[in-house]
Scaffold this active site. Structure first.
Site, PDB file in Angstrom:
ATOM      1  N   ASP A  11       0.851  -1.210   0.000  1.00 50.02           N
ATOM      2  CA  ASP A  11       0.000   0.000   0.000  1.00 50.02           C
ATOM      3  C   ASP A  11       0.879   1.250   0.000  1.00 50.02           C
ATOM      4  OD1 ASP A  11       1.002  -0.335   2.608  1.00 50.02           O
ATOM      5  OD2 ASP A  11      -0.758   0.573   3.550  1.00 50.02           O
ATOM      6  N   ASP A  16       6.983   1.098   2.103  1.00 50.40           N
ATOM      7  CA  ASP A  16       6.665   0.106   1.053  1.00 50.40           C
ATOM      8  C   ASP A  16       7.538   0.364  -0.175  1.00 50.40           C
ATOM      9  OD1 ASP A  16       3.658  -1.009   1.920  1.00 50.40           O
ATOM     10  OD2 ASP A  16       4.002   1.066   2.456  1.00 50.40           O
ATOM     11  N   ASN A  40      -2.362   2.883   3.458  1.00 49.84           N
ATOM     12  CA  ASN A  40      -1.818   4.198   3.815  1.00 49.84           C
ATOM     13  C   ASN A  40      -2.638   5.326   3.197  1.00 49.84           C
ATOM     14  OD1 ASN A  40       0.369   3.459   5.454  1.00 49.84           O
ATOM     15  ND2 ASN A  40       1.549   2.864   3.655  1.00 49.84           N
ATOM     16  N   THR A 125       2.928  -5.914   2.916  1.00 50.32           N
ATOM     17  CA  THR A 125       3.403  -4.783   3.723  1.00 50.32           C
ATOM     18  C   THR A 125       2.302  -3.732   3.904  1.00 50.32           C
ATOM     19  OG1 THR A 125       4.354  -3.742   1.748  1.00 50.32           O
ATOM     20  CG2 THR A 125       5.832  -5.093   3.083  1.00 50.32           C
ATOM     21  N   PHE A 166      -0.855  -0.486  12.607  1.00 47.38           N
ATOM     22  CA  PHE A 166      -1.711  -0.001  11.525  1.00 47.38           C
ATOM     23  C   PHE A 166      -2.175  -1.086  10.552  1.00 47.38           C
ATOM     24  CE2 PHE A 166      -2.342   1.535   7.207  1.00 47.38           C
ATOM     25  CZ  PHE A 166      -3.413   2.409   7.407  1.00 47.38           C
ATOM     26  N   ASN A 167      -1.266  -1.888  10.013  1.00 50.21           N
ATOM     27  CA  ASN A 167      -1.658  -2.837   8.960  1.00 50.21           C
ATOM     28  C   ASN A 167      -2.701  -3.848   9.449  1.00 50.21           C
ATOM     29  OD1 ASN A 167       0.023  -1.680   7.087  1.00 50.21           O
ATOM     30  ND2 ASN A 167       1.699  -3.135   7.402  1.00 50.21           N
ATOM     31  N   HIS A 240       9.799   0.246   8.482  1.00 50.00           N
ATOM     32  CA  HIS A 240       9.129  -1.033   8.743  1.00 50.00           C
ATOM     33  C   HIS A 240       9.232  -2.048   7.601  1.00 50.00           C
ATOM     34  CE1 HIS A 240       7.044   1.138  11.996  1.00 50.00           C
ATOM     35  NE2 HIS A 240       6.712   2.059  11.110  1.00 50.00           N
ATOM     36  N   ASP A 241       8.670  -1.672   6.442  1.00 49.94           N
ATOM     37  CA  ASP A 241       8.354  -2.673   5.420  1.00 49.94           C
ATOM     38  C   ASP A 241       9.552  -3.373   4.760  1.00 49.94           C
ATOM     39  OD1 ASP A 241       5.710  -2.141   5.952  1.00 49.94           O
ATOM     40  OD2 ASP A 241       5.427  -0.805   4.245  1.00 49.94           O
TER      41      ASP A 241
HETATM   42  C1  BDR Z   1       2.932   0.042   8.666  1.00 46.73           C
HETATM   43  O1  BDR Z   1       1.913   1.006   8.467  1.00 46.73           O
HETATM   44  C2  BDR Z   1       2.170   1.761   7.306  1.00 46.73           C
HETATM   45  O2  BDR Z   1       1.917   3.105   7.549  1.00 46.73           O
HETATM   46  C3  BDR Z   1       3.586   1.474   6.904  1.00 46.73           C
HETATM   47  O3  BDR Z   1       3.727   1.500   5.490  1.00 46.73           O
HETATM   48  C4  BDR Z   1       3.847   0.105   7.462  1.00 46.73           C
HETATM   49  O4  BDR Z   1       3.488  -0.903   6.547  1.00 46.73           O
HETATM   50  C5  BDR Z   1       3.600   0.322   9.996  1.00 46.73           C
HETATM   51  O5  BDR Z   1       2.673   0.227  11.037  1.00 46.73           O
HETATM   52 CA    CA Z   2       2.968  -0.392   4.245  1.00 48.96          CA
END
Ligand code: BDR
Ligand code: CA
Length: 311
Positions: A11, A16, A40, A125, A166-167, A240-241
Site C-alpha cells: 500500500d 513500502d 496508507n 506490507t 496499523f496494517n 518497517h516494510d
Molecule cells: C505500517 O503502516 C504503514 O503506515 C507502513 O507503510 C507500514 O506498513 C507500519 O505500522
Molecule cells: Ca505499508
C-alpha cells in the site's frame, strides 16, 4: 542458485516504496507480481504510487494490479498523518507510461499461485485484505503459498492505537483469516521494526550513492522523518516494510521466535491487536515466527548494496 519467487502485496507508502527498491534490485529475488491494496491511502492513490515508484526503478514486465479498495468488515482507515495527501508525499515523479495490469489484484494473486509449483512467497506490507480475499475466493491457493513474510502487528505496543499496529488495525478480520490459515508466517512487527531507525547518518550514507533510486530514497525519508517525529516524537523513523524483503534475501540477519498469534476482533480498546503468546503460556501450537531482533549493521549494508545496483 534458484531465485526466491515473491508476490509483493503493498500500500505504498514510503517504507513500502523502499521495500520495492530492495526487491526489484536484488539478484536472489524474482518478483512475480505486485498487488496493491488500500491502506496508507485510498486504492487509487496507492496504485498510482506503486506505478510511480516502479517507473523510477525501471521495473518492466512485472504485473502491477489494483486489489481491494476497502477492508472486509470495518470502516476504512488511512495513514495520511504519516504518508501525506498522496500517500507518498515528498518526491516529485516524472510522467511515465507504466500501466496497471487489467486484472484484479486478488485474481492476480490466485492466478500466480495456481500456476506455481508451490514455491512462491507472499510479502504483504499493507493491510491483509488482498491476501485474505484471495484465500476466501479460491481456497486452493492456501496450500500453494510457500510462506507469508509480513509487516504487521506487535507483541508489545501499537502505533495507531495503544494496542494495535496499523496494517492489522486497518483490516483485523483479514488478518484473522491469514493468521488462522495454516500457511507458515514470519511476522515483522513493530517490536522489530522500531529497531530499524533511519537516522540522518543512514540517509546521508544512502544519498552518497548518488543514483536516481538513492535520490528517491532520500526524498522519501526526508518527508517520512518529519511526520514520524511530529506524530511519535521519533528522532529517526522506523523503516518497517523493507524488513520483509531483507528477511527473504538473508534470514540470518534476523532472530525470530515461534509464537501463537491471534488477532483481537472484539475488544473495545484492543481491536486489531496481535495477541502474541511470547512465553508460550497457552501451550497452543505456534502459527508464526515472530521477529525479535536483527543485526542492524548487516541490514543497512544490504540496503546500500541494493541501492548501489541501480545505475
Ligand atoms: C505500517 O503502516 C504503514 O503506515 C507502513 O507503510 C507500514 O506498513 C507500519 O505500522
Ligand atoms: Ca505499508
Amino acid at each position: 542458485m534458484a531465485k526466491e519467487k515473491v508476490i509483493l502485496d503493498m500500500d505504498p507508502g514510503h517504507d513500502d516504496a523502499v521495500a520495492m527498491m530492495m526487491a526489484a534490485s536484488h539478484p536472489s529475488l524474482e518478483i512475480k507480481a505486485i498487488t496493491v491494496v488500500a491502506g496508507n491511502q485510498t486504492l487509487e492513490k496507492t496504485v498510482r504510487n506503486a506505478l510511480n515508484v516502479a517507473s523510477v526503478l525501471n521495473l518492466k514486465g512485472v504485473p502491477i494490479a489494483a486489489g481491494m479498495s476497502r477492508p472486509m468488515v470495518r470502516e476504512q482507515v488511512i495513514a495520511d498523518d504519516i504518508h501525506g495527501e498522496t500517500g507518498l508525499d515528498g518526491p516529485v515523479f516524472e510522467e511515465h507510461d507504466l500501466q496497471r495490469d487489467p486484472r484484479h489484484g486478488v485474481d492476480l494473486i490466485i492466478e500466480t499461485l495456481l500456476a506455481s509449483d508451490g514455491d512462491v512467497s507472499i510479502l504483504p506490507t499493507g493491510p491483509l485484505t488482498n491476501v485474505a480475499m484471495a484465500m476466501r475466493k479460491d481456497p486452493r491457493i492456501v496450500s500453494k503459498i510457500k510462506r507469508i513474510v509480513l509487516m504487521g502487528g506487535s507483541y508489545q505496543l501499537g502505533n495507531v492505537t495503544p494496542a494495535a499496529e496499523f496494517n492489522i488495525y486497518a483490516d483485523p478480520e483479514a488478518a484473522h483469516v491469514v493468521f488462522s490459515s495454516g500457511v507458515p508466517i514470519v511476522m515483522m512487527g513493530l517490536d522489530l521494526t522500531r529497531q530499524v531507525r533511519c537516522t540522518r547518518q543512514v540517509i546521508d550514507r544512502m544519498g552518497a550513492i548518488g543514483n536516481r533510486v538513492s535520490k528517491l530514497f532520500v526524498d522519501l525519508m526526508e518527508f517520512f522523518s518529519k511526520t514520524q517525529e511530529e506524530v511519535f516524537g521519533w528522532d529517526a523513523p522506523p523503516l518497517h516494510d523493507p524488513t520483509t524483503v531483507a528477511y527473504v534475501i538473508d534470514p540470518s540477519i534476523f532472530v525470530t521466535k515461534p509464537m501463537r498469534v491471534d488477532v483481537e476482533l472484539r475488544g473495545d480498546h484492543t481491536y486489531g491487536r496481535t495477541c502474541c503468546d511470547y512465553f508460550g503460556v497457552t501451550k497452543r501450537e505456534p502459527n508464526a515466527e515472530v521477529a525479535t531482533t536483527l543485526d542492524l549493521d548487516r541490514f543497512w549494508d544490504l540496503l546500500e548494496d541494493c541501492l548501489r545496483r541501480y545505475s
